[in-house]
Design a protein around this motif. Sequence first.
Motif, PDB file in Angstrom:
ATOM      1  N   ILE A 369     -23.531 -71.298  66.860  1.00  0.00           N
ATOM      2  CA  ILE A 369     -24.276 -71.112  68.113  1.00  0.00           C
ATOM      3  C   ILE A 369     -24.156 -72.330  69.026  1.00  0.00           C
ATOM      4  O   ILE A 369     -23.984 -72.172  70.244  1.00  0.00           O
ATOM      5  CB  ILE A 369     -25.757 -70.784  67.806  1.00  0.00           C
ATOM      6  N   PRO A 370     -24.228 -73.566  68.496  1.00  0.00           N
ATOM      7  CA  PRO A 370     -24.092 -74.736  69.394  1.00  0.00           C
ATOM      8  C   PRO A 370     -22.774 -74.763  70.156  1.00  0.00           C
ATOM      9  O   PRO A 370     -22.713 -75.291  71.272  1.00  0.00           O
ATOM     10  CB  PRO A 370     -24.195 -75.930  68.427  1.00  0.00           C
ATOM     11  N   LEU A 371     -21.721 -74.204  69.560  1.00  0.00           N
ATOM     12  CA  LEU A 371     -20.433 -74.151  70.244  1.00  0.00           C
ATOM     13  C   LEU A 371     -20.554 -73.335  71.522  1.00  0.00           C
ATOM     14  O   LEU A 371     -20.055 -73.731  72.583  1.00  0.00           O
ATOM     15  CB  LEU A 371     -19.377 -73.541  69.315  1.00  0.00           C
ATOM     16  N   ALA A 372     -21.231 -72.192  71.446  1.00  0.00           N
ATOM     17  CA  ALA A 372     -21.422 -71.359  72.636  1.00  0.00           C
ATOM     18  C   ALA A 372     -22.434 -71.993  73.594  1.00  0.00           C
ATOM     19  O   ALA A 372     -22.269 -71.921  74.811  1.00  0.00           O
ATOM     20  CB  ALA A 372     -21.891 -69.957  72.233  1.00  0.00           C
ATOM     21  N   CYS A 373     -23.457 -72.630  73.052  1.00  0.00           N
ATOM     22  CA  CYS A 373     -24.464 -73.285  73.899  1.00  0.00           C
ATOM     23  C   CYS A 373     -23.846 -74.407  74.730  1.00  0.00           C
ATOM     24  O   CYS A 373     -24.316 -74.704  75.836  1.00  0.00           O
ATOM     25  CB  CYS A 373     -25.593 -73.846  73.038  1.00  0.00           C
ATOM     26  N   SER A 374     -22.800 -75.020  74.201  1.00  0.00           N
ATOM     27  CA  SER A 374     -22.171 -76.134  74.922  1.00  0.00           C
ATOM     28  C   SER A 374     -21.548 -75.673  76.239  1.00  0.00           C
ATOM     29  O   SER A 374     -21.324 -76.477  77.135  1.00  0.00           O
ATOM     30  CB  SER A 374     -21.110 -76.803  74.046  1.00  0.00           C
ATOM     31  N   LEU A 375     -21.263 -74.371  76.367  1.00  0.00           N
ATOM     32  CA  LEU A 375     -20.722 -73.829  77.618  1.00  0.00           C
ATOM     33  C   LEU A 375     -21.682 -74.090  78.777  1.00  0.00           C
ATOM     34  O   LEU A 375     -21.261 -74.356  79.904  1.00  0.00           O
ATOM     35  CB  LEU A 375     -20.476 -72.328  77.461  1.00  0.00           C
ATOM     36  N   PHE A 376     -22.988 -74.007  78.498  1.00  0.00           N
ATOM     37  CA  PHE A 376     -24.000 -74.204  79.527  1.00  0.00           C
ATOM     38  C   PHE A 376     -24.525 -75.633  79.556  1.00  0.00           C
ATOM     39  O   PHE A 376     -25.448 -75.941  80.307  1.00  0.00           O
ATOM     40  CB  PHE A 376     -25.171 -73.249  79.299  1.00  0.00           C
ATOM     41  N   GLY A 377     -23.972 -76.485  78.723  1.00  0.00           N
ATOM     42  CA  GLY A 377     -24.458 -77.858  78.658  1.00  0.00           C
ATOM     43  C   GLY A 377     -25.830 -77.962  78.035  1.00  0.00           C
ATOM     44  O   GLY A 377     -26.572 -78.919  78.278  1.00  0.00           O
ATOM     45  N   ILE A 378     -26.208 -76.978  77.208  1.00  0.00           N
ATOM     46  CA  ILE A 378     -27.515 -76.997  76.553  1.00  0.00           C
ATOM     47  C   ILE A 378     -27.548 -78.116  75.518  1.00  0.00           C
ATOM     48  O   ILE A 378     -26.626 -78.262  74.719  1.00  0.00           O
ATOM     49  CB  ILE A 378     -27.819 -75.634  75.890  1.00  0.00           C
ATOM     50  N   ASP A 379     -28.607 -78.888  75.524  1.00  0.00           N
ATOM     51  CA  ASP A 379     -28.738 -80.015  74.610  1.00  0.00           C
ATOM     52  C   ASP A 379     -28.587 -79.558  73.154  1.00  0.00           C
ATOM     53  O   ASP A 379     -29.091 -78.504  72.764  1.00  0.00           O
ATOM     54  CB  ASP A 379     -30.104 -80.675  74.809  1.00  0.00           C
ATOM     55  N   THR A 380     -27.898 -80.376  72.357  1.00  0.00           N
ATOM     56  CA  THR A 380     -27.642 -80.020  70.957  1.00  0.00           C
ATOM     57  C   THR A 380     -28.936 -79.846  70.184  1.00  0.00           C
ATOM     58  O   THR A 380     -29.024 -79.001  69.286  1.00  0.00           O
ATOM     59  CB  THR A 380     -26.775 -81.104  70.281  1.00  0.00           C
ATOM     60  N   THR A 381     -29.954 -80.637  70.505  1.00  0.00           N
ATOM     61  CA  THR A 381     -31.239 -80.523  69.812  1.00  0.00           C
ATOM     62  C   THR A 381     -31.852 -79.145  70.038  1.00  0.00           C
ATOM     63  O   THR A 381     -32.367 -78.512  69.110  1.00  0.00           O
ATOM     64  CB  THR A 381     -32.212 -81.608  70.304  1.00  0.00           C
ATOM     65  N   VAL A 382     -31.773 -78.658  71.269  1.00  0.00           N
ATOM     66  CA  VAL A 382     -32.268 -77.313  71.581  1.00  0.00           C
ATOM     67  C   VAL A 382     -31.459 -76.271  70.818  1.00  0.00           C
ATOM     68  O   VAL A 382     -32.016 -75.336  70.223  1.00  0.00           O
ATOM     69  CB  VAL A 382     -32.197 -77.044  73.096  1.00  0.00           C
ATOM     70  N   ALA A 383     -30.132 -76.423  70.830  1.00  0.00           N
ATOM     71  CA  ALA A 383     -29.255 -75.468  70.139  1.00  0.00           C
ATOM     72  C   ALA A 383     -29.584 -75.392  68.655  1.00  0.00           C
ATOM     73  O   ALA A 383     -29.599 -74.302  68.065  1.00  0.00           O
ATOM     74  CB  ALA A 383     -27.798 -75.855  70.348  1.00  0.00           C
ATOM     75  N   MET A 384     -29.848 -76.536  68.033  1.00  0.00           N
ATOM     76  CA  MET A 384     -30.137 -76.545  66.602  1.00  0.00           C
ATOM     77  C   MET A 384     -31.513 -75.960  66.292  1.00  0.00           C
ATOM     78  O   MET A 384     -31.730 -75.417  65.210  1.00  0.00           O
ATOM     79  CB  MET A 384     -30.026 -77.970  66.059  1.00  0.00           C
ATOM     80  N   GLU A 385     -32.454 -76.062  67.218  1.00  0.00           N
ATOM     81  CA  GLU A 385     -33.741 -75.380  67.029  1.00  0.00           C
ATOM     82  C   GLU A 385     -33.541 -73.860  67.047  1.00  0.00           C
ATOM     83  O   GLU A 385     -34.174 -73.131  66.294  1.00  0.00           O
ATOM     84  CB  GLU A 385     -34.708 -75.803  68.135  1.00  0.00           C
ATOM     85  N   VAL A 386     -32.636 -73.410  67.919  1.00  0.00           N
ATOM     86  CA  VAL A 386     -32.316 -71.985  67.967  1.00  0.00           C
ATOM     87  C   VAL A 386     -31.658 -71.555  66.653  1.00  0.00           C
ATOM     88  O   VAL A 386     -31.938 -70.472  66.123  1.00  0.00           O
ATOM     89  CB  VAL A 386     -31.396 -71.675  69.166  1.00  0.00           C
ATOM     90  N   VAL A 387     -30.769 -72.405  66.118  1.00  0.00           N
ATOM     91  CA  VAL A 387     -30.141 -72.126  64.821  1.00  0.00           C
ATOM     92  C   VAL A 387     -31.217 -71.983  63.741  1.00  0.00           C
ATOM     93  O   VAL A 387     -31.163 -71.069  62.904  1.00  0.00           O
ATOM     94  CB  VAL A 387     -29.157 -73.251  64.438  1.00  0.00           C
ATOM     95  N   ALA A 388     -32.196 -72.872  63.757  1.00  0.00           N
ATOM     96  CA  ALA A 388     -33.264 -72.828  62.759  1.00  0.00           C
ATOM     97  C   ALA A 388     -34.059 -71.523  62.857  1.00  0.00           C
ATOM     98  O   ALA A 388     -34.430 -70.937  61.829  1.00  0.00           O
ATOM     99  CB  ALA A 388     -34.191 -74.026  62.936  1.00  0.00           C
ATOM    100  N   ILE A 389     -34.312 -71.056  64.075  1.00  0.00           N
ATOM    101  CA  ILE A 389     -34.986 -69.762  64.251  1.00  0.00           C
ATOM    102  C   ILE A 389     -34.120 -68.648  63.665  1.00  0.00           C
ATOM    103  O   ILE A 389     -34.620 -67.694  63.065  1.00  0.00           O
ATOM    104  CB  ILE A 389     -35.283 -69.505  65.739  1.00  0.00           C
ATOM    105  N   GLY A 390     -32.792 -68.802  63.826  1.00  0.00           N
ATOM    106  CA  GLY A 390     -31.878 -67.826  63.241  1.00  0.00           C
ATOM    107  C   GLY A 390     -32.038 -67.715  61.744  1.00  0.00           C
ATOM    108  O   GLY A 390     -31.947 -66.617  61.169  1.00  0.00           O
TER     109      GLY A 390
END
Length: 441
Positions: A369-390
Motif C-alpha cells: 500500500i505505501p508504494l501506491a500512497c507514494s503517488l500522492f506524496g502521502i507520508d509513510t507514517t500515514v501509509a503504515m497506519e493504513v497498513v495496520a488497519i488492513g
Amino acid sequence: MDTENKTTQTNQPEKKRNLWQKYTDISLIKRIIVGLIIGVILALLIPTDAPEWALGIGEIISLLGNLFVAALRAVAPILVFFLVISALTTAKTAGSMKTVIVLYIISTLVAAFVAVIGSFIFPMELTLNVAEQVEQTSPSGIGEVLSTILMNICANPVDALANANFIGILTWAIVLGIALRAASPNVKEVFQAISDAVSIAVRWVINLAPFGIMGLVYTSVSTSGLDIFVEYGQLILLLVGCMLFIAFVTNPIIVAICTKHNPYPLVLRCLKDSGITAFFTRSSAANIPINMELCRKLGLNKDNYSVSIPLGATINMAGAAVTITVMTMAAAHTVGLSVDPITAGILCVLAAVSACGASGVAGGSLLLIPLACSLFGIDTTVAMEVVAIGFIIGVVQDSCETALNSSSDVLFTATAEYRQLQKEGKEFHLGKDAFSLSELD
C-alpha cells in the motif's frame, strides 16, 4: 554441579524455541482476533480519566502499536526492492502463455478501476493516530503529479531506500531485475536467497502482529470509542463489494468477450472448487494443487496449465489490486487530498503493477500500500497506519482477496485455451453439467 548448570543453560534456549513454535503454530487469524479483543477490553477498563498508574500502562500498550507500525515501515522498502528483482530475474514465460498473461493483466487493471470507482462513490475516511499531525497538500494538477513521479524515478537508489521512495525503489528494482536476467544461475540464486531471507524477516514481524493490533485497537477505542468498528465494517463492505462485483460481473464479461459463450457455468465452477478452499487457506500458493486438479477435471492441456497456474499465483492479483487501491484512496481522503480522474487512472496502473508483487509476501498486498500512497506524496507514517488497519480487517479482506485471485487463475487459463482453439477453427462447447470445455467432432 557444573554439568547440571550447563544442562539448564542448554535447555533454556530450547524452551524458548518451543514456546515460540507453539505460538506460531496457532493460526494468525486467531491470534489477531485475541489481540483485538484484549485491546478493546483494555481500552474499556482504562478510560481517559483513569488513575495515573493505569494511564502509564495504557501508554505502554499504545507503544506496542507504534512499534509494530515502525517495524512495518522499516521492512517494507527493502522487501519491495528484493522481491521485484528476484521475480524478474527468475521469471519464465512461454509463447503459448501470451493470451493468459494478457487476460491476467487486463483483469487486474479492471479490478483497480472498479476499486477507484467504488472509492469515488463511497469515499472512506479512516481514523488514524497521526492523520492530524501530518500536513498533506493536494497536487495542483496532473503536471505536478507527473513531475513528482519522474523525479522519484530518477532518485538515487540508496536515497530511495533510505527515504522509502517506493516509486524509485520499484524503478531500480525493475532495471536491475531485467539487467540480471542475463546473469549466471548462481547470481540469480543469490538474489532469490536474499528475497527469501527478507520474506522470513517480514514473517517474524507479522507474527508479532497480534501485539501490535492490540496496541492500535487500544489507542483507537480509547480515543474514538467503539464507533471505530462501524468504520472498519464500512471499509470491509467496500472491499468485499468491489471483489464480488469483479467475480460476478467484470470477470464474466471478459470471459464472454473472449469465448462468446455464457461464462457463468465456468465462473461458478471455479468459485466453488477453487475459491472456497482459497478463502480458508488464504494462500494462492497453497491453492495451486487444487487449481491443477480443477484444470485436469476441466480437460485442459497440462502443458498450458502447469505453467499458467503457478504464474497466476504470482501475477494474477485482482483482489490485491482492489485492496491496494481502496486503502490508498481511503488514505488520500483521510488526509484531505483531492484525486482527479487522470491521477486515479495512474493509480490503477500503479496498483496493478504493485499487486503483481503481492505474491509470497507475508501480509499479502497490505505491505505494498505505501508504494501506491507514494503517488500522492502521502507520508509513510500515514501509509503504515493504513497498513495496520488492513491487518485488523484482514480476517475477512485477505480471505476474499485470495478467493478471487486463485479462482480467476483457472478461469482465465480455461478462457485462454478456449480462445486459442477457436482461432484454430475448432468448435467447443462450454458444458453446463460438467462445466468443461469439450470438443465437438
